[in-house]
Scaffold this motif. Structure first.
Motif, PDB file in Angstrom:
ATOM      1  N   GLY A  45     -20.887  20.151 -13.997  1.00 30.44           N
ATOM      2  CA  GLY A  45     -21.566  21.150 -13.176  1.00 30.44           C
ATOM      3  C   GLY A  45     -20.521  21.944 -12.437  1.00 30.44           C
ATOM      4  O   GLY A  45     -19.745  22.663 -13.044  1.00 30.44           O
ATOM      5  N   HIS A  46     -20.470  21.773 -11.117  1.00 31.77           N
ATOM      6  CA  HIS A  46     -19.471  22.463 -10.301  1.00 31.77           C
ATOM      7  C   HIS A  46     -18.545  21.461  -9.617  1.00 31.77           C
ATOM      8  O   HIS A  46     -18.021  21.716  -8.535  1.00 31.77           O
ATOM      9  N   GLU A  47     -18.344  20.324 -10.288  1.00 32.64           N
ATOM     10  CA  GLU A  47     -17.536  19.257  -9.701  1.00 32.64           C
ATOM     11  C   GLU A  47     -16.049  19.590  -9.760  1.00 32.64           C
ATOM     12  O   GLU A  47     -15.608  20.417 -10.560  1.00 32.64           O
ATOM     13  N   THR A  48     -15.269  18.930  -8.915  1.00 31.20           N
ATOM     14  CA  THR A  48     -13.814  19.062  -8.969  1.00 31.20           C
ATOM     15  C   THR A  48     -13.290  18.276 -10.162  1.00 31.20           C
ATOM     16  O   THR A  48     -13.973  17.408 -10.726  1.00 31.20           O
ATOM     17  N   LEU A  49     -12.055  18.565 -10.531  1.00 35.39           N
ATOM     18  CA  LEU A  49     -11.435  17.819 -11.617  1.00 35.39           C
ATOM     19  C   LEU A  49     -11.324  16.339 -11.263  1.00 35.39           C
ATOM     20  O   LEU A  49     -11.485  15.468 -12.122  1.00 35.39           O
ATOM     21  N   GLU A  50     -11.073  16.056  -9.991  1.00 32.21           N
ATOM     22  CA  GLU A  50     -10.943  14.666  -9.572  1.00 32.21           C
ATOM     23  C   GLU A  50     -12.262  13.901  -9.704  1.00 32.21           C
ATOM     24  O   GLU A  50     -12.260  12.704 -10.028  1.00 32.21           O
ATOM     25  N   VAL A  51     -13.390  14.569  -9.472  1.00 37.96           N
ATOM     26  CA  VAL A  51     -14.688  13.933  -9.695  1.00 37.96           C
ATOM     27  C   VAL A  51     -14.905  13.716 -11.182  1.00 37.96           C
ATOM     28  O   VAL A  51     -15.336  12.634 -11.622  1.00 37.96           O
ATOM     29  N   ARG A  52     -14.591  14.713 -11.984  1.00 39.68           N
ATOM     30  CA  ARG A  52     -14.800  14.604 -13.427  1.00 39.68           C
ATOM     31  C   ARG A  52     -13.990  13.459 -14.026  1.00 39.68           C
ATOM     32  O   ARG A  52     -14.433  12.787 -14.954  1.00 39.68           O
ATOM     33  N   GLU A  53     -12.805  13.216 -13.472  1.00 39.12           N
ATOM     34  CA  GLU A  53     -11.921  12.175 -14.007  1.00 39.12           C
ATOM     35  C   GLU A  53     -12.028  10.855 -13.240  1.00 39.12           C
ATOM     36  O   GLU A  53     -11.235   9.938 -13.472  1.00 39.12           O
ATOM     37  N   ALA A  54     -12.998  10.744 -12.346  1.00 42.98           N
ATOM     38  CA  ALA A  54     -13.086   9.547 -11.497  1.00 42.98           C
ATOM     39  C   ALA A  54     -13.247   8.271 -12.311  1.00 42.98           C
ATOM     40  O   ALA A  54     -12.664   7.229 -11.978  1.00 42.98           O
ATOM     41  N   GLY A  55     -14.029   8.300 -13.367  1.00 44.15           N
ATOM     42  CA  GLY A  55     -14.220   7.113 -14.186  1.00 44.15           C
ATOM     43  C   GLY A  55     -12.937   6.660 -14.857  1.00 44.15           C
ATOM     44  O   GLY A  55     -12.630   5.455 -14.902  1.00 44.15           O
ATOM     45  N   SER A  56     -12.170   7.609 -15.374  1.00 43.78           N
ATOM     46  CA  SER A  56     -10.898   7.277 -16.023  1.00 43.78           C
ATOM     47  C   SER A  56      -9.890   6.760 -15.012  1.00 43.78           C
ATOM     48  O   SER A  56      -9.201   5.754 -15.247  1.00 43.78           O
ATOM     49  N   LYS A  57      -9.782   7.425 -13.865  1.00 41.05           N
ATOM     50  CA  LYS A  57      -8.875   6.965 -12.810  1.00 41.05           C
ATOM     51  C   LYS A  57      -9.239   5.552 -12.360  1.00 41.05           C
ATOM     52  O   LYS A  57      -8.362   4.710 -12.136  1.00 41.05           O
ATOM     53  N   LEU A  58     -10.531   5.302 -12.227  1.00 38.48           N
ATOM     54  CA  LEU A  58     -10.986   3.995 -11.770  1.00 38.48           C
ATOM     55  C   LEU A  58     -10.561   2.894 -12.738  1.00 38.48           C
ATOM     56  O   LEU A  58     -10.082   1.834 -12.321  1.00 38.48           O
ATOM     57  N   ALA A  59     -10.715   3.141 -14.026  1.00 33.84           N
ATOM     58  CA  ALA A  59     -10.355   2.132 -15.023  1.00 33.84           C
ATOM     59  C   ALA A  59      -8.873   1.800 -14.963  1.00 33.84           C
ATOM     60  O   ALA A  59      -8.484   0.624 -14.996  1.00 33.84           O
ATOM     61  N   TYR A  60      -8.021   2.820 -14.857  1.00 34.58           N
ATOM     62  CA  TYR A  60      -6.574   2.575 -14.852  1.00 34.58           C
ATOM     63  C   TYR A  60      -6.108   1.927 -13.553  1.00 34.58           C
ATOM     64  O   TYR A  60      -5.205   1.086 -13.566  1.00 34.58           O
ATOM     65  N   LYS A  61      -6.735   2.274 -12.446  1.00 29.20           N
ATOM     66  CA  LYS A  61      -6.342   1.628 -11.191  1.00 29.20           C
ATOM     67  C   LYS A  61      -6.805   0.173 -11.179  1.00 29.20           C
ATOM     68  O   LYS A  61      -6.120  -0.709 -10.640  1.00 29.20           O
TER      69      LYS A  61
END
Length: 230
Positions: A117-133
């Motif tokens: 939608g109108h989300e930030t890139l950080e919101v869009r990638e939150a799932g990927s970031k979460l997995a790696y952290k």
């Protein structure tokens, strides 16, 4: 998304995931999963979609989902250092598989649509970031060989079986980009000790356990003494 698994876009900041970012990501993920199911079954999209506006109705929709209960548990460990006593190899592998299934389904839509939608890139990638952290903290706290412990780890190509990748180190340290890790590695006054395997720069877990507790944005896991972590 790489063909071999989930990755994080290079332009995305690696700073900590806020609970609000995770909730917004979860809202969009739930919609995309509903969209894929309904278009496959009925040839039409669900009626519930709207852009995220943080309304009570949308928050309730997220909080009542199994997806939210799962990603919130992972977030509390990855970002806050909670729940280490509840982790075991079978459970962690199941969590990684769920994250992959949900994230890959969302990425398949993003390949066409470009954004939720109108989300930030950080919101869009939150799932990927979460997995790696999540994976990075497991190695830091428990010293597990993740390729041996979790078959699902192969779905996350930006990780390493025993050491921390620059992405994982940056996530744990609260750094914005991997460039800051490279700067540490080339510092003449307080050099970060790294290893190079092929084109990859890796940080031994023992080195990370010594350095990360000194970082202002690093959050220690509850009950872990990094001087004696195994």
């Amino acid at each position: 998304m790489a063909a071999s698994g989930i990755t994080i876009l290079h332009k995305c900041k690696l700073t900590p995931i806020t609970l609000e970012e995770l909730m917004e990501y979860s809202f969009y993920a739930l919609y995309q999963l509903s969209y894929l199911a309904d278009t496959a079954r009925f040839g039409q999209s669900p009626d519930m979609y709207s852009d995220w506006d943080n309304s009570d109705e949308q928050r309730e929709f997220v909080i009542n989902s199994h997806l939210w209960k799962t990603v919130n548990f992972i977030w509390e460990y990855a970002e806050k250092g909670m729940h280490i006593e509840k982790l075991n190899e079978a459970y962690v592998n199941d969590l990684l598989v769920d994250l992959y299934k949900w994230g890959a389904s969302c990425d398949s839509v993003l390949l066409h649509d470009g954004s939720f939608g109108h989300e930030t890139l950080e919101v869009r990638e939150a799932g990927s970031k979460l997995a790696y952290k999540f994976l990075a903290r497991i190695k830091l706290d428990l010293g597990w060989n993740i390729d041996h412990a979790f078959p699902a780890a192969s779905l996350y190509p930006m990780t390493h079986e025993t050491k921390l990748s620059t992405v994982e180190y940056a996530l744990l340290a609260g750094l914005s980009h991997v460039g800051a890790v490279r700067n540490e590695a080339s510092s003449k006054s307080d050099q970060l000790i790294t290893e190079k395997i092929g084109n990859n720069i890796l940080i031994p877990v023992e080195v990370a356990r010594h350095r990360l507790p000194k970082k202002r944005k690093f959050v220690s896991t509850q009950g872990v003494n990094y001087d004696s972590a195994n």
